[in-house]
Design a protein around this motif. Structure first.
Motif, short mmCIF file in Angstrom:
data_model
loop_
_atom_site.label_atom_id
_atom_site.label_comp_id
_atom_site.label_asym_id
_atom_site.label_seq_id
_atom_site.Cartn_x
_atom_site.Cartn_y
_atom_site.Cartn_z
N LYS A 10 0.85 -1.21 0.00
CA LYS A 10 0.00 0.00 0.00
C LYS A 10 0.88 1.25 0.00
O LYS A 10 2.00 1.20 -0.53
N HIS A 99 -8.38 -2.86 -6.48
CA HIS A 99 -8.40 -3.01 -5.02
C HIS A 99 -9.56 -2.20 -4.45
O HIS A 99 -9.89 -1.13 -4.98
N GLU A 170 -11.23 -10.30 -1.57
CA GLU A 170 -10.92 -9.50 -0.39
C GLU A 170 -12.20 -8.89 0.17
O GLU A 170 -12.64 -7.82 -0.31
N ILE A 175 -10.44 -6.05 5.48
CA ILE A 175 -9.17 -5.43 5.09
C ILE A 175 -8.70 -4.46 6.16
O ILE A 175 -9.38 -3.49 6.47
N GLY A 176 -7.53 -4.74 6.72
CA GLY A 176 -6.93 -3.85 7.69
C GLY A 176 -7.68 -3.74 9.00
O GLY A 176 -7.41 -2.87 9.82
N SER A 214 -6.72 -9.15 6.30
CA SER A 214 -6.20 -9.53 7.62
C SER A 214 -5.64 -10.95 7.66
O SER A 214 -5.70 -11.61 8.70
N GLY A 235 -1.64 -7.41 3.21
CA GLY A 235 -1.35 -6.01 3.42
C GLY A 235 -0.41 -5.82 4.61
O GLY A 235 0.80 -6.01 4.52
N GLY A 236 -0.99 -5.49 5.75
CA GLY A 236 -0.21 -5.15 6.95
C GLY A 236 0.90 -6.14 7.27
O GLY A 236 2.04 -5.73 7.56
P1 PGA Z 1 -4.61 -6.42 5.08
O1 PGA Z 1 -4.77 -5.87 3.59
O2 PGA Z 1 -3.85 -7.72 4.98
O3 PGA Z 1 -3.84 -5.35 5.79
O4 PGA Z 1 -5.99 -6.62 5.62
C1 PGA Z 1 -5.02 -6.73 2.51
C2 PGA Z 1 -5.19 -5.91 1.25
O5 PGA Z 1 -5.82 -4.84 1.31
O6 PGA Z 1 -4.70 -6.30 0.16
#
Ligand code: PGA
Length: 253
Positions: A10, A99, A170, A175-176, A214, A235-236
């Motif tokens: 990101k 995304h 996703e 997400i996040g 996540s 992501g993270g």
């Molecule tokens: P996340 O992000 O693993 O931080 O939830 C995944 C993504 O948005 O591709």
């Protein structure tokens, strides 16, 4: 099929932080060679830096370079946009397309996403096409309809080339947020997407369908054990070398 673990950095990083992260990844990958494909999708200004670092360290040669977005136009008066050919020239093998953060904050429609996929495929860059429902859509029982609509637009615009894409399911609410879809919840949606791909191509079995939202060092193995989960978009956890390495190690064929 070999799984794919793709990091989505990101809008994070700096020249120094990228170098530190990649050198920590190099140390881990040198002792424990991955049995899956691995990619890092980095901010556009860092593509050249990451390409150079990956090319200069043998342990990083397994890392496929990816971008996070691409224009739906080939070239011309599109200030701020980056074309698929430019990504290809900078060494990208992958690009994330559609995304949810781009759909939400930048108004990307299904049609725009489909056009971006066309551009990526034309430049021989593999698009990682993201689909997923919001929390309110899930609560309204619309999950299947939403992801099918999103994927249908891409299938419609790309015909038989559709077997060349990677899909990432996703759920937006995961997400996040630290909330992950359970392996069973994710598998159910992946099976829907696989069936949709099967109706479009006889090569559907070789299309990788990643889970994202996540995914982390502790839940990766159980998600990756599902029959239609062919990898992860992370992501993270991809910003922390030990976590990303643990997820890579969990992705056995
Ligand atoms: P996340 O992000 O693993 O931080 O939830 C995944 C993504 O948005 O591709």
């Amino acid at each position: 099929m070999k799984k794919l673990i793709a990091g989505n950095w990101k809008m994070n990083g700096s020249l120094a932080a990228n170098e530190a992260l990649l050198s920590a990844l190099a140390q881990g990958l040198a002792v424990d060679q991955p049995l899956c494909d691995v990619a890092v999708c980095v901010p556009a200004p860092y593509l050249a830096q990451v390409h150079a670092l990956v090319s200069s360290q043998p342990a990083l040669s397994v890392l496929g370079l990816g971008a996070q977005d691409v224009s739906n136009q080939a070239s011309g008066a599109y200030t701020g946009e980056v074309s698929a050919a430019m990504l290809r020239e900078l060494g990208c093998r992958y690009v994330i397309v559609g995304h949810s953060e781009r759909r939400q904050y930048h108004g990307e429609t299904d049609a725009v996403v489909a056009g971006k996929v066309q551009q990526a495929l034309a430049a021989a860059v593999t698009p990682i096409v993201c689909v997923g429902e919001t929390l309110s859509e899930r609560e309204a029982g619309q999950t299947e309809a939403v992801v099918k609509r999103q994927l249908a637009a891409v299938i419609h615009a790309n015909g038989h080339c559709i077997s060349e894409i990677v899909v990432a399911y996703e759920p937006v609410w995961a997400i996040g947020t630290g909330k992950t879809a359970s392996p069973e919840e994710a598998q159910a949606v992946h099976a829907v997407l696989r069936a949709q791909l099967k109706a479009a191509t006889d090569q559907a079995a070789r299309v990788k369908i990643l889970y994202g939202g996540s995914m982390n060092a502790s839940n990766a193995a159980s998600l990756l054990a599902q029959p239609d989960i062919d990898g992860g978009l992370i992501g993270g956890a991809s910003l922390k070398a030990p976590d990303f390495l643990t997820i890579i190690a969990a992705a056995r064929a």
